[in-house]
Scaffold this motif. Structure first.
Motif, PDB file in Angstrom:
ATOM      1  N   PHE A  30     -10.339  17.121  15.260  1.00 55.78           N
ATOM      2  CA  PHE A  30     -10.166  15.677  15.375  1.00 55.78           C
ATOM      3  C   PHE A  30     -11.273  14.995  14.585  1.00 55.78           C
ATOM      4  CE2 PHE A  30      -7.805  16.657  19.333  1.00 55.78           C
ATOM      5  CZ  PHE A  30      -6.689  15.874  19.116  1.00 55.78           C
ATOM      6  N   PRO A  31     -11.031  13.842  13.974  1.00 58.28           N
ATOM      7  CA  PRO A  31      -9.734  13.167  13.913  1.00 58.28           C
ATOM      8  C   PRO A  31      -8.790  13.870  12.934  1.00 58.28           C
ATOM      9  CG  PRO A  31     -11.339  11.962  12.634  1.00 58.28           C
ATOM     10  CD  PRO A  31     -12.098  13.057  13.310  1.00 58.28           C
ATOM     11  N   ILE A  32      -7.518  13.891  13.272  1.00 54.09           N
ATOM     12  CA  ILE A  32      -6.512  14.495  12.403  1.00 54.09           C
ATOM     13  C   ILE A  32      -6.052  13.407  11.432  1.00 54.09           C
ATOM     14  CG2 ILE A  32      -4.386  15.847  12.321  1.00 54.09           C
ATOM     15  CD1 ILE A  32      -4.759  16.409  15.312  1.00 54.09           C
ATOM     16  N   GLU A  33      -6.901  13.115  10.473  1.00 52.96           N
ATOM     17  CA  GLU A  33      -6.600  12.071   9.489  1.00 52.96           C
ATOM     18  C   GLU A  33      -7.618  12.131   8.355  1.00 52.96           C
ATOM     19  OE1 GLU A  33      -7.959   7.920  10.280  1.00 52.96           O
ATOM     20  OE2 GLU A  33      -8.120   8.598  12.363  1.00 52.96           O
ATOM     21  N   ALA A  34      -7.254  11.533   7.253  1.00 52.96           N
ATOM     22  CA  ALA A  34      -8.181  11.340   6.142  1.00 52.96           C
ATOM     23  C   ALA A  34      -8.769   9.939   6.257  1.00 52.96           C
ATOM     24  CB  ALA A  34      -7.458  11.504   4.815  1.00 52.96           C
ATOM     25  N   PHE A  35     -10.050   9.807   5.942  1.00 50.46           N
ATOM     26  CA  PHE A  35     -10.666   8.483   6.038  1.00 50.46           C
ATOM     27  C   PHE A  35     -11.917   8.427   5.175  1.00 50.46           C
ATOM     28  CE2 PHE A  35     -12.318  11.182   9.359  1.00 50.46           C
ATOM     29  CZ  PHE A  35     -13.681  10.910   9.429  1.00 50.46           C
ATOM     30  N   ASP A  36     -12.233   7.223   4.730  1.00 47.26           N
ATOM     31  CA  ASP A  36     -13.458   6.986   3.970  1.00 47.26           C
ATOM     32  C   ASP A  36     -14.573   6.571   4.930  1.00 47.26           C
ATOM     33  OD1 ASP A  36     -12.232   7.472   1.481  1.00 47.26           O
ATOM     34  OD2 ASP A  36     -11.444   5.418   1.445  1.00 47.26           O
ATOM     35  N   PRO A  40     -13.192   6.898  11.484  1.00 41.76           N
ATOM     36  CA  PRO A  40     -11.746   7.075  11.373  1.00 41.76           C
ATOM     37  C   PRO A  40     -11.000   5.975  12.115  1.00 41.76           C
ATOM     38  CG  PRO A  40     -12.622   8.537  13.043  1.00 41.76           C
ATOM     39  CD  PRO A  40     -13.810   7.864  12.407  1.00 41.76           C
ATOM     40  N   THR A  41      -9.711   5.865  11.860  1.00 40.75           N
ATOM     41  CA  THR A  41      -8.904   4.862  12.561  1.00 40.75           C
ATOM     42  C   THR A  41      -8.498   5.330  13.951  1.00 40.75           C
ATOM     43  OG1 THR A  41      -6.748   5.700  11.809  1.00 40.75           O
ATOM     44  CG2 THR A  41      -7.939   4.191  10.331  1.00 40.75           C
ATOM     45  N   MET A  42      -8.382   6.646  14.146  1.00 38.75           N
ATOM     46  CA  MET A  42      -7.913   7.269  15.388  1.00 38.75           C
ATOM     47  C   MET A  42      -6.488   6.849  15.742  1.00 38.75           C
ATOM     48  SD  MET A  42     -10.282   9.344  16.095  1.00 38.75           S
ATOM     49  CE  MET A  42      -9.642   9.948  17.637  1.00 38.75           C
ATOM     50  N   LYS A  43      -5.686   6.539  14.722  1.00 43.16           N
ATOM     51  CA  LYS A  43      -4.291   6.185  14.947  1.00 43.16           C
ATOM     52  C   LYS A  43      -3.415   7.439  14.996  1.00 43.16           C
ATOM     53  CE  LYS A  43      -4.531   1.648  12.671  1.00 43.16           C
ATOM     54  NZ  LYS A  43      -4.021   0.815  11.526  1.00 43.16           N
ATOM     55  N   ASN A  44      -2.410   7.405  15.843  1.00 44.64           N
ATOM     56  CA  ASN A  44      -1.382   8.449  15.926  1.00 44.64           C
ATOM     57  C   ASN A  44      -1.946   9.823  16.267  1.00 44.64           C
ATOM     58  OD1 ASN A  44       0.610   6.531  15.050  1.00 44.64           O
ATOM     59  ND2 ASN A  44      -0.084   6.861  12.944  1.00 44.64           N
ATOM     60  N   GLN A  45      -3.087   9.869  16.902  1.00 45.22           N
ATOM     61  CA  GLN A  45      -3.698  11.174  17.175  1.00 45.22           C
ATOM     62  C   GLN A  45      -2.922  11.989  18.215  1.00 45.22           C
ATOM     63  OE1 GLN A  45      -6.806  12.283  15.333  1.00 45.22           O
ATOM     64  NE2 GLN A  45      -5.533  10.825  14.224  1.00 45.22           N
ATOM     65  N   VAL A  46      -2.376  11.344  19.212  1.00 43.97           N
ATOM     66  CA  VAL A  46      -1.602  12.083  20.212  1.00 43.97           C
ATOM     67  C   VAL A  46      -0.347  12.671  19.584  1.00 43.97           C
ATOM     68  CG1 VAL A  46      -0.233  11.861  22.319  1.00 43.97           C
ATOM     69  CG2 VAL A  46      -2.500  10.808  22.189  1.00 43.97           C
ATOM     70  N   THR A  47       0.335  11.879  18.768  1.00 49.19           N
ATOM     71  CA  THR A  47       1.541  12.370  18.087  1.00 49.19           C
ATOM     72  C   THR A  47       1.217  13.560  17.200  1.00 49.19           C
ATOM     73  OG1 THR A  47       2.551  10.176  18.097  1.00 49.19           O
ATOM     74  CG2 THR A  47       3.383  11.751  16.476  1.00 49.19           C
ATOM     75  N   LEU A  48       0.122  13.471  16.457  1.00 48.91           N
ATOM     76  CA  LEU A  48      -0.272  14.561  15.572  1.00 48.91           C
ATOM     77  C   LEU A  48      -0.723  15.783  16.359  1.00 48.91           C
ATOM     78  CD1 LEU A  48      -2.175  12.451  12.906  1.00 48.91           C
ATOM     79  CD2 LEU A  48      -0.001  13.636  12.578  1.00 48.91           C
ATOM     80  N   ARG A 301      -3.552  12.886   1.003  1.00 47.00           N
ATOM     81  CA  ARG A 301      -2.207  12.708   1.547  1.00 47.00           C
ATOM     82  C   ARG A 301      -2.273  12.395   3.039  1.00 47.00           C
ATOM     83  NH1 ARG A 301       0.328  18.334   0.436  1.00 47.00           N
ATOM     84  NH2 ARG A 301       2.199  17.354   1.313  1.00 47.00           N
ATOM     85  N   PRO A 302      -1.222  11.811   3.598  1.00 46.38           N
ATOM     86  CA  PRO A 302      -1.199  11.576   5.046  1.00 46.38           C
ATOM     87  C   PRO A 302      -1.324  12.887   5.824  1.00 46.38           C
ATOM     88  CG  PRO A 302       0.529  10.318   3.955  1.00 46.38           C
ATOM     89  CD  PRO A 302      -0.039  11.242   2.921  1.00 46.38           C
ATOM     90  N   ALA A 303      -2.067  12.852   6.907  1.00 45.72           N
ATOM     91  CA  ALA A 303      -2.284  14.063   7.691  1.00 45.72           C
ATOM     92  C   ALA A 303      -0.971  14.654   8.191  1.00 45.72           C
ATOM     93  CB  ALA A 303      -3.200  13.748   8.865  1.00 45.72           C
ATOM     94  N   ALA A 304      -0.021  13.801   8.540  1.00 41.90           N
ATOM     95  CA  ALA A 304       1.263  14.307   9.048  1.00 41.90           C
ATOM     96  C   ALA A 304       1.956  15.179   8.015  1.00 41.90           C
ATOM     97  CB  ALA A 304       2.161  13.134   9.453  1.00 41.90           C
ATOM     98  N   GLU A 305       1.907  14.768   6.732  1.00 44.83           N
ATOM     99  CA  GLU A 305       2.514  15.575   5.670  1.00 44.83           C
ATOM    100  C   GLU A 305       1.812  16.919   5.530  1.00 44.83           C
ATOM    101  OE1 GLU A 305       2.733  13.729   1.882  1.00 44.83           O
ATOM    102  OE2 GLU A 305       3.784  11.931   2.607  1.00 44.83           O
TER     103      GLU A 305
END
Length: 321
Positions: A30-36, A40-48, A301-305
């Motif tokens: 965590f966080p499961i996302e890319a960020f500068d 992080p935004t911490m968006k959609n973490q439960v879904t991911l 790329r988006p983490a989901a992809e």
């Protein structure tokens, strides 16, 4: 329900989902996302997180970063380690939940034990406890910790943590505390929560090999990592015989849409396509790395992809069963 358990930590569901001798599994930070930057935004973490579980990732890993240090550039998943562990535990069913890593000296060891055994019980035995002495100088004065005493304090707090969860109404004394005529509850789901020292934590390799259940380390060039794993296995054999103590490492990736992109070094990892990622992971498996925690911070790329592509093409090559 909460009396000491004699089942080996090696039978804990989180441990068996994640670790197997001569095999490599994959986890996500965590966080499961890319960020500068560092936030992080911490968006959609439960879904991911749920999707990672369904795809077959072995573990989700949480950082322990209580304070924002502008010079460090990373605040982990922002939320408190134990609060967020409990939150994600309630949203998932089988995936292991790891700390990488809980900073022992900044908390009373009984607080750490209470939090850890609570998460372990509430998650059905899925907690993997990475522990460390801390590497952010700003934290030590803020929490009243003497940085010159970290080597000793780490060992002492870890001893208290282990004795409190394994015993029942045990008398435990340490430099700044004493447990007497009281007991820690709940107890963990197994004899103790499997714990893994991160880096050196100011300890010798021999001490880590003898006292921990495994080692969490950092990514290095493959040839150097091979030598470090060999040293680890030799130290474990020296002190514990043929007991399996897994070797884990982190890895930052920026996985491109082109599956054939050749590896290019980035901070603590590589920009690469999935084919070379598979080749790299196969090599790590061949040198006895047992688990790799992927960090997606630098992905374009988006983490989901990215996790979908890993789930379809990479994870099948590293199935645990």
């Amino acid at each position: 329900m909460f009396t000491p358990n004699q089942i080996s930590y090696q039978e804990q569901p989180g441990f068996t989902r994640t670790f197997k001798a001569d095999h490599l599994s994959l986890g996500l930070f965590f966080p499961i996302e890319a960020f500068d930057g560092d936030r992080p935004t911490m968006k959609n973490q439960v879904t991911l997180a749920k999707r990672a579980e369904s795809l077959g990732f072995s573990a989700l890993w949480f950082r322990d970063v209580p304070l924002r240090d502008p010079n460090f550039g990373d605040v982990g998943q922002i939320f408190d380690l134990w609060v967020y562990l409990g939150f994600i535990a309630a949203q998932t069913e089988k995936i292991a939940l790891g700390t990488a890593s809980a900073i022992l000296p900044i908390r009373n060891p009984l607080h750490t034990a209470k939090a850890a055994t609570s998460v372990d019980q509430l998650s059905g035995g899925r907690l993997l406890l990475g522990v460390a002495s801390g590497d952010r100088p700003i934290e030590f004065p803020a929490f009243g910790v003497n940085p010159d005493n970290l080597e000793v304090q780490f060992r002492e707090y870890l001893r208290v943590f282990r004795e409190a969860q394994k015993g029942q109404f045990s008398d435990i004394s340490w430099e700044d505390g004493n447990l007497h005529h009281a007991d820690l509850i709940p107890k963990p789901t197994t004899s103790e929560i499997p714990f893994f020292v991160t880096g050196n934590s100011r300890q010798s390799l021999d001490w880590i090999a003898e006292n921990s259940h495994g080692w969490i380390n950092y990514p290095r060039q493959p040839l150097l990592q091979k030598l470090i794993v060999e040293d680890w296995k030799a130290a474990v054999n020296k002190h514990c015989g043929d007991v399996f103590k897994p070797f884990t490492q982190s890895l930052y990736i920026d996985m491109t849409e082109n599956p054939n992109t050749a590896p290019f070094p980035i901070h603590l990892g590589f920009r690469l396509g999935r084919n070379d990622l598979i080749e790299l992971l196969e090599h790590l498996q061949s040198i006895s790395v047992n688990h790799v925690i992927l960090n997606l911070k630098y992905c374009k790329r988006p983490a989901a992809e990215v996790i979908e592509e890993i789930g379809e093409f990479v994870l099948p090559k590293f199935k645990m069963n």
